[in-house]
Enzyme design. Structure first.
Site, mmCIF file in Angstrom:
data_model
loop_
_atom_site.group_PDB
_atom_site.id
_atom_site.type_symbol
_atom_site.label_atom_id
_atom_site.label_comp_id
_atom_site.label_asym_id
_atom_site.label_seq_id
_atom_site.Cartn_x
_atom_site.Cartn_y
_atom_site.Cartn_z
ATOM 1 N N LYS A 9 17.358 56.440 61.381
ATOM 2 C CA LYS A 9 16.017 55.767 61.400
ATOM 3 C C LYS A 9 16.111 55.095 62.871
ATOM 4 O O LYS A 9 17.091 54.545 63.409
ATOM 5 C CB LYS A 9 15.822 54.553 60.436
ATOM 6 C CG LYS A 9 15.619 55.090 59.032
ATOM 7 C CD LYS A 9 15.086 54.059 58.224
ATOM 8 C CE LYS A 9 15.008 54.554 56.670
ATOM 9 N NZ LYS A 9 14.655 53.555 55.869
ATOM 10 N N GLU A 31 9.392 52.801 39.264
ATOM 11 C CA GLU A 31 8.788 51.725 38.781
ATOM 12 C C GLU A 31 8.680 51.739 37.138
ATOM 13 O O GLU A 31 8.954 50.750 36.496
ATOM 14 C CB GLU A 31 7.336 51.926 39.224
ATOM 15 C CG GLU A 31 6.866 51.812 40.604
ATOM 16 C CD GLU A 31 7.140 52.902 41.746
ATOM 17 O OE1 GLU A 31 7.169 52.926 42.752
ATOM 18 O OE2 GLU A 31 7.507 54.021 41.130
ATOM 19 N N ARG A 54 1.955 53.248 38.404
ATOM 20 C CA ARG A 54 3.028 54.364 38.373
ATOM 21 C C ARG A 54 3.808 54.010 36.939
ATOM 22 O O ARG A 54 4.543 55.010 36.390
ATOM 23 C CB ARG A 54 3.803 54.655 39.355
ATOM 24 C CG ARG A 54 3.255 54.733 40.714
ATOM 25 C CD ARG A 54 3.878 54.898 41.755
ATOM 26 N NE ARG A 54 4.264 56.531 41.741
ATOM 27 C CZ ARG A 54 5.264 57.082 42.750
ATOM 28 N NH1 ARG A 54 5.871 56.313 43.611
ATOM 29 N NH2 ARG A 54 5.298 58.466 42.462
#
Length: 640
Positions: A280, A366, A394
């Protein structure tokens, strides 16, 4: 930096005409352009800097858009957008009418699948690969998924389904950007990765299975040798057990490794799995050093980096929640904080630091987060699930089946309720009032400002059943929270403004009352001053304060509900249902989000476009109830 080479790329066909030697200079130009562009507009940076070479390699090797690329989450697709004809529009990124920050099918034929929530790419790409097979089309489907998204059950459900499809053209690329490249990843690994992805290896493996299988000892020896060779490179076993041919890990910034490996994989049939390691923030030292800070920055000077704001800054609702969570945890050792991989976004950094034993990041899972909380609640603990409104969608089955039916005391802190601005429809919390209020045992609080947010969180925590508290992204009007942990009365609203004009006859209903849910209380109050309307701060979408509601309905000729949520099934619908149940027939104007998806843009401008700023609320009320506002005259016949 001059972007001479990049400017010649109008679409991937131009890219594929370049000599291989020009791809590295192109990557340098693309990374430079990306940094300059995001610094001017704001947006996701670290993840996009990390996918520059991978994006170039994919479009260079595959025949896009005929071959389908599906980017998981999609916040790392800025290089993809730049290379697919949208370079000139990057200045409009995440602005009203401009480019989306995520893949969007209506935006480009190269965006083959709309993504913004994680872990959907393998399922979608598998569907595309099966469709190509059924239609007799020889094309590839490639899913690019991050290591964080691989923590979600949906990704493994898709792997499980895909692994038994023997003749499909499916490639899953794991973009692993959370680990450093270890010493074995280098020239030797590059050679082995290319070897293991080549036609010779695939053919030899199939021949070996055919010839050696009748001789079990030799077959077992060959199998172990194969696994041993792959074990020198990476963790092949798990994905091979799913039925994939595993290759990697390879350096995701090394085009000399990526391109030959992808070219080899493109020749193979059946489910393929390529593990690439990227970094990243690659190429921008500040983002490499702090990829979290540069994940989604606002505008900044690349030469200087992100500069913290000076002077007093209003705390955000997220920060209010984070401080409340720490304060309540200090008081109650039963409190447990849970996040599905959104520690920073949900304001749990300080809680994690101070209470590491009571902090649980369950990954992008979730469904698990909600049922995990239910299990904790069964044992007498007090779980608080910090989750975005749009992500709780979700886990809807778990919310009903595991929490609400059992009436367990779980607090849901719903961040990003309402419109979220630059992230658009995929992240807007437009539906939580509608999808929560229909569930028995659920309660839902809608604080109007920072002080109420802290107080209503305390109220929610004190209950013996499930309660959600919804609050928007960013800061409120600046009402300072009280230092204590006292709550507000459960299910009770507050009369904030009473109409000044007196009725022409004693006891007659007169004028308009605005029932405001959440932070739209303040534009409603502003509109009410110009309309001379009564204003009620409802505070709770469920349960409604029926006593005050009936009193207001009895003394006013018309009601207006205001909410930053969908009108269909929302809080206004709850008011209408309650009035009908009580036999009170009053016209109700419901103001909220329309029955369509609201795209990205400045939040204040988006609210104004939906008529949910003070001027819009006033205009809507004057249009519907013009004879009743500020006139002191009765004049509207009640209708059912």
């Amino acid at each position: 930096m001059i972007h001479t080479l990049l400017e010649t790329i109008q679409d991937p066909a131009d890219l594929r005409r370049l000599p291989r030697a020009q791809l590295k200079p192109l990557a340098d130009e693309l990374r430079s352009f990306l940094l300059e562009s995001v610094a001017r507009t704001g947006g996701h940076l670290s993840s996009n800097l990390g996918t520059v070479e991978l994006t170039i390699a994919l479009h260079y090797v595959f025949d896009t858009p005929r071959d389908r690329l599906v980017w998981d989450v999609g916040h790392q697709t800025y290089p993809h957008k730049i290379l697919t004809g949208r370079r000139e529009r990057m200045a409009t990124l995440r602005q009203l009418g401009g480019l989306s920050g995520f893949p969007q099918r209506t935006e480009s034929e190269y965006d083959t699948f709309g993504t913004a929530h994680s872990s959907t790419s393998i399922s979608a790409a598998l569907g595309m690969a099966i469709a190509a097979q059924m239609k007799g089309e020889d094309r590839h489907a490639v899913a690019i998924i991050g290591d964080g998204a691989m923590t979600a059950g949906m990704a493994f459900e898709a792997l499980n389904n895909a692994g038994v499809q023997e003749d499909i053209r499916l490639l899953v690329i794991l973009n692993d950007n959370d680990m450093s490249i270890s010493p074995p990843v280098g020239a030797l690994n590059r050679y082995l990765a290319q070897l293991l992805s080549g036609q010779f290896y695939a053919a030899a493996k199939n021949v070996g299975r055919t010839v050696l299988k009748p001789v079990p000892p030799l077959f077992e020896l060959a199998r172990r040798l194969e696994q041993g060779a792959k074990g020198m490179v990476g963790p092949a076993t798990l994905f091979e057990k799913f039925g994939f041919n595993y290759v990697g890990p390879i350096d995701g910034h090394d085009l000399d490794a990526l391109i030959p490996t992808l070219e080899n994989l493109r020749q193979l049939r059946g489910p393929q799995f390529l593990h690439v390691v990227t970094k990243k923030g690659q190429g921008y030292k500040l983002a490499e050093a702090d990829p979290v800070a540069y994940h989604g920055p606002g505008k900044f000077d690349p030469a200087v980096g992100i500069v913290p704001p000076t002077g007093a800054v209003k705390p955000t609702f997220t920060q209010i929640f984070g401080q409340w969570l720490c304060d309540m945890a200090e008081q109650d050792p039963r409190l447990v904080g849970i996040t599905p991989a959104m520690r920073e976004g949900s304001g749990l950094v300080e809680f994690h630091r101070r209470f590491p034993g009571r902090y649980h990041d369950v990954g992008i899972a979730e469904q698990h987060a909600v049922t995990f909380a239910a299990g904790l609640a069964c044992e007498g603990l007090k779980p608080v699930v910090a989750i975005y409104s749009t992500f709780l969608q979700r886990a809807y089955d778990q919310l009903i089946h595991d929490v609400a039916i059992q009436n367990l005391p779980v607090v849901f802190a719903l961040d990003r309720a309402g419109l979220v601005g630059a992230d658009g429809a995929t992240h807007a919390g437009a539906y939580d009032i509608a999808y929560l209020r229909c569930i028995p045992n659920m309660a839902l609080a809608c604080p109007a400002d920072e002080r109420e947010c802290r107080q209503l969180l305390s109220t929610a925590y004190a209950q013996n059943g499930p309660v959600a508290v919804r609050y928007p992204r960013g800061a409120g009007v600046g009402v300072a929270p009280l230092p204590g942990l006292e709550g507000l009365p459960f299910g009770k609203a507050e009369l904030r403004r009473l109409r000044l004009s007196k009725p022409e006859r004693e006891g007659a209903p007169q004028g308009v009352a605005i029932l405001a849910f959440g932070t739209l209380l303040y534009p409603a109050l502003e509109a009410a001053e110009r309309l001379d309307a009564t204003v009620v701060n409802m505070r709770w979408a469920k349960p409604l304060d029926l006593e005050l509601l009936q009193e207001i309905a009895a003394t006013h000729e018309a009601l207006v509900t205001v909410e930053e949520g969908c009108v269909a099934g929302g809080a206004g619908s709850a008011v209408g249902e309650a009035l009908h149940a009580a036999g009170l027939l009053r016209p109700v104007l419901q103001l909220g989000l329309p029955d369509r998806f609201i795209e990205h843009g400045d939040p204040a401008k988006l609210l104004a476009l939906q008529g949910l700023d003070a001027a819009g609320i006033e205009a809507s009320i004057r249009s519907r109830f013009g004879a009743l506002v500020g006139s002191g005259r009765p004049g509207l016949k009640a209708v059912a």
